[in-house]
Design an enzyme around this catalytic site. Sequence first.
Site, PDB file in Angstrom:
ATOM      1  N   ASP A 241       2.994 -22.453   2.584  1.00 15.24           N
ATOM      2  CA  ASP A 241       3.218 -22.263   4.011  1.00 15.24           C
ATOM      3  C   ASP A 241       2.394 -21.060   4.464  1.00 15.24           C
ATOM      4  O   ASP A 241       1.902 -20.287   3.635  1.00 15.24           O
ATOM      5  CB  ASP A 241       4.717 -22.031   4.249  1.00 15.24           C
ATOM      6  CG  ASP A 241       5.032 -21.791   5.709  1.00 15.24           C
ATOM      7  OD1 ASP A 241       4.397 -22.436   6.558  1.00 15.24           O
ATOM      8  OD2 ASP A 241       5.899 -20.951   5.998  1.00 15.24           O
ATOM      9  N   LYS A 242       2.207 -20.917   5.763  1.00 10.90           N
ATOM     10  CA  LYS A 242       1.446 -19.764   6.257  1.00 10.90           C
ATOM     11  C   LYS A 242       2.353 -18.660   6.780  1.00 10.90           C
ATOM     12  O   LYS A 242       2.380 -17.561   6.245  1.00 10.90           O
ATOM     13  CB  LYS A 242       0.462 -20.192   7.357  1.00 10.90           C
ATOM     14  CG  LYS A 242      -0.412 -19.035   7.865  1.00 10.90           C
ATOM     15  CD  LYS A 242      -1.222 -19.421   9.068  1.00 10.90           C
ATOM     16  CE  LYS A 242      -0.397 -19.450  10.323  1.00 10.90           C
ATOM     17  NZ  LYS A 242       0.071 -18.102  10.749  1.00 10.90           N
TER      18      LYS A 242
ATOM     19  N   LYS B 108       8.727 -21.987  27.772  1.00  8.97           N
ATOM     20  CA  LYS B 108       7.675 -21.503  26.883  1.00  8.97           C
ATOM     21  C   LYS B 108       7.546 -22.476  25.722  1.00  8.97           C
ATOM     22  O   LYS B 108       8.515 -23.127  25.311  1.00  8.97           O
ATOM     23  CB  LYS B 108       7.986 -20.102  26.355  1.00  8.97           C
ATOM     24  CG  LYS B 108       9.140 -20.044  25.372  1.00  8.97           C
ATOM     25  CD  LYS B 108       9.265 -18.660  24.760  1.00  8.97           C
ATOM     26  CE  LYS B 108      10.408 -18.631  23.722  1.00  8.97           C
ATOM     27  NZ  LYS B 108      10.537 -17.316  23.079  1.00  8.97           N
TER      28      LYS B 108
ATOM     29  N   GLY C 130       2.288 -25.084  10.658  1.00  3.82           N
ATOM     30  CA  GLY C 130       2.569 -25.678  11.953  1.00  3.82           C
ATOM     31  C   GLY C 130       1.734 -25.099  13.072  1.00  3.82           C
ATOM     32  O   GLY C 130       1.858 -25.526  14.225  1.00  3.82           O
ATOM     33  N   ASP C 131       0.857 -24.143  12.773  1.00  2.00           N
ATOM     34  CA  ASP C 131       0.027 -23.519  13.796  1.00  2.00           C
ATOM     35  C   ASP C 131      -1.095 -24.461  14.239  1.00  2.00           C
ATOM     36  O   ASP C 131      -1.437 -25.426  13.549  1.00  2.00           O
ATOM     37  CB  ASP C 131      -0.573 -22.216  13.274  1.00  2.00           C
ATOM     38  CG  ASP C 131       0.472 -21.113  13.157  1.00  2.00           C
ATOM     39  OD1 ASP C 131       1.514 -21.241  13.809  1.00  2.00           O
ATOM     40  OD2 ASP C 131       0.249 -20.161  12.399  1.00  2.00           O
TER      41      ASP C 131
ATOM     42  N   LYS D 167       4.934 -31.981   5.111  1.00  2.23           N
ATOM     43  CA  LYS D 167       4.615 -31.094   3.995  1.00  2.23           C
ATOM     44  C   LYS D 167       5.020 -31.724   2.668  1.00  2.23           C
ATOM     45  O   LYS D 167       4.260 -31.703   1.694  1.00  2.23           O
ATOM     46  CB  LYS D 167       5.327 -29.745   4.175  1.00  2.23           C
ATOM     47  CG  LYS D 167       4.826 -28.914   5.346  1.00  2.23           C
ATOM     48  CD  LYS D 167       5.537 -27.567   5.403  1.00  2.23           C
ATOM     49  CE  LYS D 167       5.012 -26.702   6.540  1.00  2.23           C
ATOM     50  NZ  LYS D 167       5.667 -25.367   6.571  1.00  2.23           N
TER      51      LYS D 167
ATOM     52  N   ASN E   1      12.118 -24.807   6.856  1.00  2.85           N
ATOM     53  CA  ASN E   1      11.203 -25.932   6.999  1.00  2.85           C
ATOM     54  C   ASN E   1      10.352 -26.164   5.759  1.00  2.85           C
ATOM     55  O   ASN E   1       9.587 -27.129   5.711  1.00  2.85           O
ATOM     56  CB  ASN E   1      10.293 -25.708   8.207  1.00  2.85           C
ATOM     57  CG  ASN E   1       9.465 -24.442   8.075  1.00  2.85           C
ATOM     58  OD1 ASN E   1       9.849 -23.500   7.382  1.00  2.85           O
ATOM     59  ND2 ASN E   1       8.320 -24.399   8.718  1.00  2.85           N
TER      60      ASN E   1
END
EC number: 7.6.2.1
Length: 1140
Positions: free
Chosen positions: A481-482, A602, A718-719, A823, A846
């Site tokens: 993951d990041k 947002k 997820g970015d 993932k 996640n």
Amino acid sequence: MAPQGATTTLEDKESCPPPPSPPSSHLPKPISEPPLRLDSFPPPAPSRSQSSLENTLPFPLPPRIRHGSCAESERFATSQRELTDADSRVVLVGDPDGTDPRLELSGNAIRTAKYSPLTFLPRNLFEQFHRLAYVYFLVIAVLNQLPPLAVFGRGASVLPLAFVLLVTAVKDAYEDWRRHLADRIENNRAASVLDLGTGRFRPKRWKDVRVGEVLKVLADGTIPCDMVLLATGDPTGVAYVQTINLDGESNLKTRYAKQETMSPAPDSHPFVAANFIRCERPNRNIYGFLGNMEVDGKRVSLGPSNIILRGCEIKNTAWAIGVVVYAGCDTKVMLNSSGAPSKRSRLETHMNRETLLLSALLIVLCSVVSVCNGFWLGNHRDDLELSQFFRKKDYSDGDEKNYNYYGIGMQVFFTFLMSVIVFQIMIPISLYISMELVRLGQAYFMSGDTNLYDESSNSRFQCRALNINEDLGQIKYVFSDKTGTLTENKMEFQCASIGGEDYSGGNAPPQGNDKVHPLLDVDDQCWKPKMLVKTDPELVDLLTTASYGFVLIERTSGHIVIDVLGHRQRFDVLGLHEFDSDRKRMSVIIGCPDKTVKLFVKGADSSMLGGIQKGIDLDIICATETNLRAYSSLGLRTLVIGIRDLTRNEFEEWQSAYENASTALVGRGRFLRAVASHVERDLRILGASGIEDKLQNGVPEAIESMRQAGIKVWVLTGDKQETAISIGFSCKLLTSEMTQIVINSKSRESCKKSLQDAVAMSSKLAAPGNVLTGAGSARSPLALIIDGTSLVYVLETALEEELFKVATVCDVVLCCRVAPLQKAGIVALIKNRTDDMTLAIGDGANDVSMIQMADVGIGLSGQEGRQAVMASDFAMGQFRFLVPLLLVHGHWNYQRMAYMILYNFYRNAVFVFVLFWYVLYTAYTLTTAITEWSSVLYSVVYTALPTIIVGVLDKDLSRKTLIKYPQLYMAGQRDERYNLKLFILTVMDTVWQSAAIFFIPYVAYRHSTIDGSSLGDLWTLAVVILVSIHLAMDVYRWNWLTHASIWGCIVATFICVIIIDSISMVPGYWAIFHMMGTGLFWLCLLGIIVAGMVPRFTTKALTEYVMPGDIQIARELEKFRNVNAATTSEISMSTFSQQP
């Protein structure tokens, strides 16, 4: 021609229908706060026509029902079925006898222990015999009890299996005893239960609490069962709970009591007006709850935010009162008490192959003995009446009868079974216990390694799965993951775009620029952004905001008070739609002091820009999109903010639809999402923000080390794509020399075409010396970048194979905008199609599915709770710890365990072959010269301890060498220390050494009058000495424990043989003393050692000094060149250089 560093984008250019949303996570969404009524908002005129909202929603609006409080958003999709009597539970508030008149519901006593005094023995034995090896030894022991097949004493034949079972049973009994103590403490804790007769709360033990009773829990108290909240010490009905015992998250969560049951003081009980609660039956979904409560004839909906689960703790709340709906084993925490799926290491899986080969070898040996015995019986059929072992007739009682003989056919069959009994230790039963002990020792040293200790979180390395330690030394793919894994997950505001103007790094529009749109119009004041500078990371956001004249004064669940340039303004929170992965945004409805209602939204740019009003402020939208791309290229995480003014009718329509959707018993979550999607439209863009999530320390260096070690690192985030690529360059995952293959597809057909083009391109670029990179050039490094929308089409169709072909050729794979289930799908793509070991690392909920899918799962103790840690096999604090974990501990664990397994096979096979040679010279009668007690003690006492000590402590290379030369890690990836070739060579060496052990004494004593027991003692000592020297020859690092175990076991063998021969009832009484008094005995031992070890010593010397491998080269460097002080000269890695 595609030069290095080029980016090839494979995406469809034509207009395509909107892609389907990526599959939403199976993980829960956050619980939102319940919206509050707009007290200061004047009631609107009733609508006379069908609402436009009703025409838009996919369901008819039920009649409007007012209950005095609005229902909250659901977390997790609720049940799609009606709550009927058959599938629901009815709880009478304050009436446990009426709720459960027949005592059919579960009590609140819990039991985590597995056994009781009556069930321990049968259940424990049943569980242990799930190992087929134990069944094998049980069959052997049973066969030895039969008189025609008895070879050993009946007690001695059972002893090895009994010892193994006893050790395991004692360990299990101790662990279960501790569970019993914990259960007793838990069940006897005190709870405060309401006595309706007196109106007071009285103490009661937890185990006696029943469904329907009303409980009171004070601050910092633990919830004894699942209860629906009725009242709290907060006037708004809010209770703050900590769920660390449930899901591992330490942050506080909010739960709410309905206004209808709230009481002003804990001693008054208006909540008894709640007649009954109808809720769903007990289930494992800890993030969902569906029910309703009848209060004075009115129905009030209940959701996940109204229930507090067992194990949670009340925090920052004076008291909380609730009614029990689930107790004991029906509570959600108990229903979720099952552990993560068990995993088996690759070495243990391969060990089964060698076990089958040894079983086949055992069958061959037994067949040879039985067939030869049949021929011998046929050739000597006339002499059997006088034979010592095969007398046909018995004349002792004067009557002639058969004696110890059943015919040649049956004798051959009996001989086969007796051979299996004699040669049974060919399958090493002690290996299983040795492996468990070695893994336990390895876990101890990994947990105590200071290089894996994270000071920032004060967390040590945790080994949560003891059975896959050695897999850490064979990892080929790392899926990471990041956010929170590669980065710190500590967001720092860096850039802002307001009204299309970029406010970052000191940039600001010129004074008097009328294009800057106001953020809000409040009391005829225009709130405009001031000149902004880049945020100082050391400053607190609150103080920074206060310096501009905006100070947060008060915040509750219903309103916010802000000091605006010296004037206090109150903003009422009227509603909240929480973020979910389908909408990818969240929204809040605010009642402003000027009696207007505004909707603030947002979310991600991909979801927000589609809801912006078309044809209005086009220049601002274009400028904002440009700023977003610039922020993403800097590696910043971006958010878009929009606003919409709601009229009174629009707000009333939303409020009515929201209440009706919240009280729906069928598809509540789907209806709420539809309400949110309808109101979050026709937005006016306010701007965007860029948040920096800094890389953790040591991440670029760690990725580079793993790349040199032959480990492919894939990042699944997820970015958005630009942000992920920027982070990829920052952490050295991507380099300027790489050719990027980008796949962004919006339809299944275009995705298929893009993958086909990518396969063709990757095959050309991956070939060394191709026409694209130039003849004679090195292989071009490739990077695949694919987004989540494309993965939707890939993972749900037959395109997986195409993606696999491209991904395995590429050096780096970067997946953007992926959902949690995607993932896990990417990990399964590699795991199910290759034999390579996979590792997944993440820090959030996640990442759980990805962690559990991989061969090895690692959870980071980060900012997103501990759900990833709880689902992982190993846990640590920083991504950079992967380098010492894999390159050091993984390498050590693999080489130790691989050698220990092969050595155990060798050690037992040598002993079996010595018995086999003896049988060939004793008319195939299965008599043994070695005493049965020596046979039993051989694997338990004589040779067991040294293998465990070496398996825990031995190190082929030092830590500094392994870190300095990551290429050494590839030895585990290539299975250099454990493979079929090494197994066959080990068996060949076993045959030779056993022949030396047997035939040297045989030749030396063949014309003497020595008995078989004396030779048996010599063979016993020779076997133990030879296998111990064999082990000593392979030890890399000597310490006092290694010396004591190896040489001490030889001494222990001498002592045991002397003791056995000192017992007059045992065959071979005093034999060892006669043997040791002769020089020939010691000469035979010396000859056996020399003859048995010369071939192995010669082979070892030739391979290590004439054809050395990477490990041997590094060891020689440590010895003779002092690797710690050596210069940076390169080492020629022979095997590494041959890899593609």
